[in-house]
Design a protein around this motif. Structure first.
Motif, PDB file in Angstrom:
ATOM      1  N   ASP A 297     -26.380 -14.362 -16.163  1.00  0.00           N
ATOM      2  CA  ASP A 297     -26.727 -13.053 -15.600  1.00  0.00           C
ATOM      3  C   ASP A 297     -25.466 -12.201 -15.514  1.00  0.00           C
ATOM      4  O   ASP A 297     -24.518 -12.538 -14.783  1.00  0.00           O
TER       5      ASP A 297
ATOM      6  N   GLU B  66     -25.159  -9.348 -14.115  1.00  0.00           N
ATOM      7  CA  GLU B  66     -24.995  -8.764 -12.785  1.00  0.00           C
ATOM      8  C   GLU B  66     -24.401  -9.756 -11.801  1.00  0.00           C
ATOM      9  O   GLU B  66     -23.766  -9.361 -10.819  1.00  0.00           O
TER      10      GLU B  66
ATOM     11  N   ASP C  45     -23.953  -6.992 -21.057  1.00  0.00           N
ATOM     12  CA  ASP C  45     -25.109  -6.495 -20.318  1.00  0.00           C
ATOM     13  C   ASP C  45     -26.189  -6.015 -21.290  1.00  0.00           C
ATOM     14  O   ASP C  45     -25.903  -5.331 -22.277  1.00  0.00           O
TER      15      ASP C  45
ATOM     16  N   ASN D  89     -30.494  -4.476 -21.260  1.00  0.00           N
ATOM     17  CA  ASN D  89     -31.543  -3.954 -20.387  1.00  0.00           C
ATOM     18  C   ASN D  89     -32.610  -5.019 -20.193  1.00  0.00           C
ATOM     19  O   ASN D  89     -33.378  -5.327 -21.102  1.00  0.00           O
ATOM     20  N   GLU D  90     -32.691  -5.544 -18.996  1.00  0.00           N
ATOM     21  CA  GLU D  90     -33.645  -6.601 -18.692  1.00  0.00           C
ATOM     22  C   GLU D  90     -34.929  -6.004 -18.142  1.00  0.00           C
ATOM     23  O   GLU D  90     -34.925  -4.981 -17.445  1.00  0.00           O
TER      24      GLU D  90
ATOM     25  N   ASP E 196     -36.058  -4.200 -10.861  1.00  0.00           N
ATOM     26  CA  ASP E 196     -35.275  -4.216 -12.101  1.00  0.00           C
ATOM     27  C   ASP E 196     -33.997  -5.016 -11.866  1.00  0.00           C
ATOM     28  O   ASP E 196     -33.229  -4.714 -10.945  1.00  0.00           O
TER      29      ASP E 196
ATOM     30  N   ASP F 254     -31.341  -5.028 -13.481  1.00  0.00           N
ATOM     31  CA  ASP F 254     -30.127  -4.268 -13.812  1.00  0.00           C
ATOM     32  C   ASP F 254     -29.707  -3.440 -12.600  1.00  0.00           C
ATOM     33  O   ASP F 254     -29.884  -2.217 -12.540  1.00  0.00           O
TER      34      ASP F 254
ATOM     35  N   LYS G 199     -26.863  -2.646 -11.610  1.00  0.00           N
ATOM     36  CA  LYS G 199     -25.744  -1.738 -11.809  1.00  0.00           C
ATOM     37  C   LYS G 199     -26.188  -0.446 -12.501  1.00  0.00           C
ATOM     38  O   LYS G 199     -25.360   0.403 -12.821  1.00  0.00           O
ATOM     39  N   GLN G 200     -27.484  -0.337 -12.765  1.00  0.00           N
ATOM     40  CA  GLN G 200     -28.033   0.876 -13.350  1.00  0.00           C
ATOM     41  C   GLN G 200     -29.170   1.389 -12.455  1.00  0.00           C
ATOM     42  O   GLN G 200     -29.817   0.617 -11.756  1.00  0.00           O
TER      43      GLN G 200
ATOM     44  N   GLY H 177     -35.089   2.226 -19.184  1.00  0.00           N
ATOM     45  CA  GLY H 177     -33.795   1.969 -19.812  1.00  0.00           C
ATOM     46  C   GLY H 177     -33.852   2.257 -21.302  1.00  0.00           C
ATOM     47  O   GLY H 177     -34.879   2.631 -21.868  1.00  0.00           O
TER      48      GLY H 177
END
Length: 728
Positions: free
Chosen positions: A434, A436, A473, A475-476, A506, A508, A510-511, A564
């Motif tokens: 992961d 993140e 990273d 987009n999950e 989500d 992600d 950090k987004q 994303g």
């Protein structure tokens, strides 16, 4: 009496007695003579004086008094205990001996076979002639038979005299006779004897490697063929010539020696065979190395024991270094020579291939102290190949590498294995990573060999390396929680009722991303979802009895999509446990029942209730007659249990089909009822318990007709009663 004459008499006397029909003395059933005719003795070395070889079984049927025994070999006798034993130390004897037993009541012969006798191979003329030993065997009648010798491979002319048998008592009408293998037995005709002079001759060239000695018998006979002297044993020995060269069993031999072995380490043993007499120099072999290829770093890397054929290392251990030698395989040409290696000896040649095998005297070393790898989050598989150098043989445990992660992997997300094709370490991700949670993993890797290192070599800093694994990273897709989401709802709730609230997040973090929801699978089309809030409501009636419901569970799948780049999706499952509502009226089964036309107590039919609802909205059921007046005069319905009731015919009816109205009610709150008709077949029941219903005609309104008939009968009865009253 001469022993030959006695042998003849031993065979003739029993025959004469048999022809005459009489046997001398003894108790009834006893046969005088040897009870066992053949004996065997195994030669295991020189016979010692007085050593009992066997015990003969002899019975003259009269107590064995004054029995005398004679043995064809005078070196042996039969003692008072009937044991056959040497009278002196005996080095050698004939392979067959005869024992003659004689008394006033018996005259018989037995045969003794001696097995395991060594084949005589004299080494020199003194041994051949028997000088210094006992004199040659002489019979009582002065038959002197010396041992004879002949060299193999003699050339013509033949026949050739090789010796002479002497009889000092031989008269003019006696002749010499030679018998045994080589004379009158196979191989026939090799040896002959002059019947008058006793000269023994050989008729052709001999081969010692085929037969190295012959044991024959010599005797003299009269004109009638009766033995006068002998038989006496004649031993003819074939002297070896060097006519066979050494032969190796194989033309090429292989061996191996570990590098660094001490000087004098045995590598292998060369063994050749020479068919000549092993007791002579003709088969005395000497071994020699005549060629080494390649011949560096030194010419004589190996030496061979001249007599035993052992090949040993001849250079210091430091020079026997597999990693510095020009090759790991050396070829030696080996020569074996007989005649103890003299110039006149015959030779045989073979090749020895020697492989210098590896020992683990070099530790593996990484080609770089630091390796880097990149991997997308959420993926697995090989991310980097680690390379090492090892000077040892890569095809052995000394060169094969074993990798291990010694630090930096507390969650055991990585695995490292050896590539068998190139010995590289394949570092793999076995648990998705992961980004993140951690964007960089630092691993410490160690490499070792399958085999342990030699004592004076150790693993150094170059046997460890650092690996940086950087997580990329991606987009999950959104993740539903919980998944599956389980709720309980009552069926038939109003349209638009709230069912559940979906929760997808989500990964992600950090987004900043938004999520929208949609229905992916809704088999019955009962649900709708708010695309932003994720709330699920009913868009149709929820029906627990629907074929889309299994075990009271209805399953739907929803999809969540982020914004994303690129878009990513995730799915979640909603399981609705449907509670039952009493929305299904019960019904009666079966729809057809049968009773007999003659009414009696056991003339009943059984019917039951069914309901799609669950308890307590189903059983127990109440089943009763319909509301038509007069039905209870002909039919009766009584309860059997919570689900079944019985229909009884109260009086006889003719064979026909009757439609009986019934009312069934469940136990729900409020209860539901259902009016139905059951076709009752009134049949003729026979004694064999078979029911005849085939000819019954159908009466769709039979109950009404029956009711009208009953009313008419009652009316007639009532009028008759009134008429009688008026008359009275």
């Amino acid at each position: 009496m001469d022993i030959g004459v006695r042998i003849l008499l031993a065979f003739l006397v029993p025959q004469v007695a048999h022809v005459g029909g009489q046997e001398d003395g003894g108790h009834e059933g006893c046969v005088p003579g040897f009870q066992v005719k053949h004996y065997q003795v195994v030669y295991s070395g020189p016979f010692q004086k007085g050593q009992a070889l066997l015990q003969v079984e002899f019975d003259d049927c009269a107590g064995n008094e004054d029995v005398k025994f004679e043995v064809s070999d005078p070196s042996f006798h039969v003692d008072g205990d009937l044991n056959l034993a040497p009278q002196r130390d005996v080095q050698y004897t004939s392979p067959v001996m005869f024992i003659h037993g004689l008394s006033a009541h018996a005259d018989d012969m037995a045969q003794v076979e001696v097995s395991g006798l060594p084949i005589q191979s004299p080494h020199n003329l003194r041994d051949i002639l028997g000088l210094g030993q006992t004199l040659p065997y002489r019979s009582k009648r002065s038959l002197l038979v010396p041992p004879m010798i002949i060299t193999e491979n003699q050339r013509a002319p033949f026949p050739r005299i090789i010796g002479k048998v002497i009889s000092t008592e031989k008269s003019g009408n006696h002749i010499f006779r030679l018998t045994g293998p080589g004379a009158d037995q196979d191989p026939k005709g090799l040896f002959t004897i002059d019947i008058d002079t006793g000269d023994v001759s050989v008729s052709r060239s001999l081969d010692r490697e085929a037969i190295e000695s012959y044991q024959l018998e010599v005797s003299t006979t009269d004109i009638a063929g009766n033995v006068v002297e002998g038989p006496a044993q004649l031993v003819i020995t074939v002297i070896d010539q060097n006519d066979n060269r050494p032969i190796f069993k194989e033309t090429r031999y292989t061996g191996e020696v570990l590098e660094g072995s001490p000087t004098g380490t045995t590598v292998m043993t060369m063994m050749a065979f020479d068919a000549d007499d092993p007791a002579t120099d003709n088969a005395a072999l000497r071994y020699n190395i005549v060629r080494q290829s390649p011949n560096n770093p030194v010419l004589n890397m190996f030496s061979i024991d001249a007599e035993r054929g052992d090949i040993v290392t001849a250079i210091p251990p430091a020079l026997l270094d597999r990693e510095t030698l020009p090759t790991t395989t050396y070829e030696l040409e080996i020569v074996a020579k007989d005649m103890a290696g003299s110039e006149v000896g015959l030779t045989g040649t073979a090749t020895a291939t020697i492989t210098i095998t590896d020992k683990n005297d070099h530790a593996p070393e990484f080609t770089h102290p630091l390796f880097e790898a990149y991997v997308n989050e959420g993926s697995t598989g090989v991310v980097v190949n680690l390379t090492v150098d090892d000077r040892d043989d890569p095809d052995t445990g000394a060169g094969r590498a074993i990798y291990s992660i010694i630090d930096g992997d507390p969650t055991q997300s990585f695995e490292i294995q050896t590539n068998p094709d190139n010995n590289e370490g394949m570092l793999s991700v076995v648990k998705p990573l992961d980004y993140e949670a951690m964007s960089l993993h630092t691993l410490f890797i160690k490499v070792e060999n399958e085999d342990p290192l030699v004592p004076d070599v150790g693993y150094g800093p170059s046997s460890t390396a650092t690996v940086h694994v950087k997580i990329l990273d991606i987009n999950e897709g959104p993740v539903f929680f919980p998944d599956p989401l389980k709720v309980t709802r009552m069926e038939n709730i109003p349209l638009g009722s709230f069912v559940a609230s979906l929760n997808a997040t989500d990964p992600d973090i950090k987004q900043t991303q938004s999520i929208r929801y949609a229905v992916l699978q809704d088999p019955a089309g009962w649900l709708s979802v708010n695309p932003v809030r994720g709330t699920v409501n009913t868009s149709a009636s929820l029906d627990r009895e629907s074929p889309y419901v299994h075990d009271n569970k209805y399953t739907a799948v929803f999809i969540a999509t982020d914004n994303g780049n690129p878009l990513a999706t995730g799915t979640g499952t909603l399981v609705i446990y449907l509670e039952d509502y009493n929305d299904n009226a019960p019904y009666v089964v079966p729809s057809v029942a049968q009773v007999c036309e003659d009414a009696h107590d056991m003339n009943v039919a059984i019917v039951g209730g069914r309901d799609k609802d669950l308890p307590p909205n189903s059983a127990p059921f109440k089943i009763e007659l319909g509301k038509q007046p007069g039905l209870d005069k002909t039919w009766q319905v009584t309860r059997v249990n919570s689900t079944h009731s019985q229909i009884m015919l109260l009086h006889s009816l003719k064979k026909a089909n009757y439609q009986l109205p019934l009312l069934i009610t469940d136990s729900g709150v409020p209860p539901l009822s259902n009016s139905t008709e059951v076709k009752v077949q009134v049949c003729i029941c026979k004694k064999n318990k078979k029911m005849d219903c085939s000819s019954a005609h159908s009466h769709r309104a039979s109950l009404l007709v029956l009711l009208a008939t009953l009313l008419l009968a009652l009316l007639c009865k009532y009028q008759n009663h009134n008429t009688e009253t008026m008359r009275t």
